[in-house]
Design a protein around this motif. Structure first.
Motif, PDB file in Angstrom:
ATOM      1  N   VAL A  10       0.831  -1.268   0.006  1.00 21.06           N
ATOM      2  CA  VAL A  10      -0.065   0.095   0.071  1.00 21.06           C
ATOM      3  C   VAL A  10       0.815   1.197  -0.078  1.00 21.06           C
ATOM      4  N   LEU A  11       1.861   1.235   0.807  1.00 18.36           N
ATOM      5  CA  LEU A  11       2.593   2.558   0.978  1.00 18.36           C
ATOM      6  C   LEU A  11       3.514   2.651  -0.537  1.00 18.36           C
ATOM      7  N   GLY A  12       3.960   1.501  -1.087  1.00 16.27           N
ATOM      8  CA  GLY A  12       4.612   1.543  -2.175  1.00 16.27           C
ATOM      9  C   GLY A  12       3.846   2.151  -3.513  1.00 16.27           C
ATOM     10  N   ALA A  13       2.408   1.598  -3.406  1.00 17.93           N
ATOM     11  CA  ALA A  13       1.659   2.107  -4.541  1.00 17.93           C
ATOM     12  C   ALA A  13       1.101   3.667  -4.305  1.00 17.93           C
ATOM     13  N   VAL A  14       0.966   3.918  -2.959  1.00 15.21           N
ATOM     14  CA  VAL A  14       0.717   5.581  -2.817  1.00 15.21           C
ATOM     15  C   VAL A  14       2.038   6.338  -3.093  1.00 15.21           C
ATOM     16  N   PHE A 116       5.997  -5.902 -15.535  1.00  8.73           N
ATOM     17  CA  PHE A 116       4.488  -5.597 -15.147  1.00  8.73           C
ATOM     18  C   PHE A 116       4.538  -5.163 -13.507  1.00  8.73           C
ATOM     19  N   GLY A 117       5.495  -5.238 -12.885  1.00  6.60           N
ATOM     20  CA  GLY A 117       5.775  -4.985 -11.425  1.00  6.60           C
ATOM     21  C   GLY A 117       5.559  -6.184 -10.617  1.00  6.60           C
ATOM     22  N   ASP A 118       5.822  -5.934  -9.458  1.00  5.52           N
ATOM     23  CA  ASP A 118       5.764  -6.993  -8.199  1.00  5.52           C
ATOM     24  C   ASP A 118       5.581  -6.042  -7.042  1.00  5.52           C
ATOM     25  N   ILE A 119       4.666  -5.444  -6.852  1.00 10.94           N
ATOM     26  CA  ILE A 119       4.186  -4.599  -5.669  1.00 10.94           C
ATOM     27  C   ILE A 119       4.097  -5.374  -4.396  1.00 10.94           C
ATOM     28  N   ALA A 224      -6.555   5.154  -7.399  1.00 11.69           N
ATOM     29  CA  ALA A 224      -6.306   3.860  -8.563  1.00 11.69           C
ATOM     30  C   ALA A 224      -5.359   2.722  -7.785  1.00 11.69           C
ATOM     31  N   GLY A 225      -4.285   3.288  -7.084  1.00  7.63           N
ATOM     32  CA  GLY A 225      -3.422   2.483  -6.488  1.00  7.63           C
ATOM     33  C   GLY A 225      -4.109   1.636  -5.476  1.00  7.63           C
ATOM     34  N   LEU A 226      -4.625   2.248  -4.445  1.00  7.44           N
ATOM     35  CA  LEU A 226      -5.456   1.515  -3.511  1.00  7.44           C
ATOM     36  C   LEU A 226      -6.814   0.613  -4.136  1.00  7.44           C
ATOM     37  N   GLY A 227      -7.167   1.106  -5.065  1.00 10.54           N
ATOM     38  CA  GLY A 227      -8.336   0.383  -5.760  1.00 10.54           C
ATOM     39  C   GLY A 227      -7.939  -0.913  -6.507  1.00 10.54           C
ATOM     40  N   ALA A 239      -1.190  -7.302  -9.594  1.00 15.02           N
ATOM     41  CA  ALA A 239      -1.150  -6.011  -9.013  1.00 15.02           C
ATOM     42  C   ALA A 239      -1.017  -4.978  -9.876  1.00 15.02           C
ATOM     43  N   GLY A 240       0.194  -4.891 -10.715  1.00 18.42           N
ATOM     44  CA  GLY A 240       0.349  -3.818 -11.546  1.00 18.42           C
ATOM     45  C   GLY A 240      -0.483  -3.610 -12.488  1.00 18.42           C
ATOM     46  N   PRO A 241      -1.078  -4.503 -13.391  1.00 19.25           N
ATOM     47  CA  PRO A 241      -2.196  -4.233 -14.489  1.00 19.25           C
ATOM     48  C   PRO A 241      -3.310  -3.961 -13.473  1.00 19.25           C
ATOM     49  N   SER A 242      -3.730  -4.641 -12.565  1.00 11.84           N
ATOM     50  CA  SER A 242      -4.917  -4.230 -11.713  1.00 11.84           C
ATOM     51  C   SER A 242      -4.874  -2.524 -11.326  1.00 11.84           C
ATOM     52  N   ILE A 243      -3.852  -2.392 -10.830  1.00 12.72           N
ATOM     53  CA  ILE A 243      -3.672  -0.669 -10.625  1.00 12.72           C
ATOM     54  C   ILE A 243      -3.921   0.380 -11.784  1.00 12.72           C
TER      55      ILE A 243
END
Length: 260
Positions: A10-14, A116-119, A224-227, A239-243
């Motif tokens: 979450v902190l990374g996405a924000v 594609f990311g690996d959050i 968008a990140g949290l959603g 996770a990346g494509p979902s964001i």
């Protein structure tokens, strides 16, 4: 608290959203979408070189992304068609990165994580990089805000006001390279451009001033990140494509508020 991988995600996405979305406003205003993609694709080559030279991944990504952005900016002013130039550099950088990654001896590299990311694998050190890079981007934007706006609206007006448009372009290029370096592990090289553009494009329908648009883009990017993380957790999707899908949904909703 940071021992929980979901909290770190979450902190990374924000952090990435706050860094990328306001900068994305300038990308939208200047119509630099493909420029952002070319810089992001160069990040894969930076990852491969960092592993080959045994240096931090962020350092390699930042150096190569910055070099690519400066190269494209220089060639664009020498009579080359921008669409052609960006198409060549973007695909070449991505292909070179993939080939270089396959040639790095002994490297255990999950290319999907950087594409594609690996959050969900973001660690404490990654959070320091993400938030530190985001703070640098915000500092650059706040420091040069008025000059960047003037150069974006009219290069001629900028010259008349004593502002060098090329210098402001280099500031944007530096900020863009920093965003690529901090975001590549969260959303991946193929999706960084989306996080730059989509929240800013959605904010355009909701804001009346440039400052409002930049702040709204940051807020929508965080949403968008949290959603996207919620969707990835709920539906077991990447996770990346979902964001990015969440950002696209926000953009679709924003069209309802578009005037004219």
């Amino acid at each position: 608290m940071l021992d929980d991988f979901l909290v770190r995600a979450v902190l990374g996405a924000v952090g990435v959203a706050l860094a990328a979305a306001p900068l994305g406003s300038f990308v939208v205003w200047r119509r630099m979408a493909y420029f952002g993609d070319a810089t992001a694709h160069a990040g894969i080559l930076g990852v491969a070189l960092a592993l080959a030279l045994n240096v931090p991944v962020m350092a390699g990504t930042l150096a190569v992304a910055l070099a690519m952005a400066l190269l494209v900016a220089r060639l664009s002013g020498r009579g080359y068609g921008s669409d052609m130039l960006l198409g060549v550099t973007s695909h070449t950088a991505l292909a070179l990165g993939l080939v270089a990654a396959s040639l790095v001896a002994g490297a255990r590299l999950d290319l999907n994580a950087f594409l594609f990311g690996d959050i969900l694998s973001v660690g404490k050190d990654d959070l320091v990089v993400i938030w530190g890079g985001g703070a640098l981007v915000w500092a650059l934007l706040l420091w040069r805000w008025q000059s960047l706006l003037t150069a974006t609206v009219s290069p001629d007006l900028a010259w008349a006001s004593g502002i060098d448009p090329k210098r402001e372009e280099r500031v944007l290029i530096l900020a863009l390279a920093v965003v690529v370096a901090v975001a590549i592990k969260v959303v991946g090289a193929l999706l960084i451009g989306a996080m730059l553009i989509i929240p800013a494009a959605a904010a355009r329908s909701l804001a009346r001033t440039p400052e409002q648009m930049a702040l709204a883009a940051g807020g929508l990017g965080v949403l968008a990140g949290l959603g996207g993380l919620w969707g990835a957790w709920e539906f077991d999707t990447p996770a990346g494509p979902s964001i990015v899908c969440a950002a696209a949904a926000i953009f679709a909703v924003s069209l309802l508020f578009r005037k004219g």
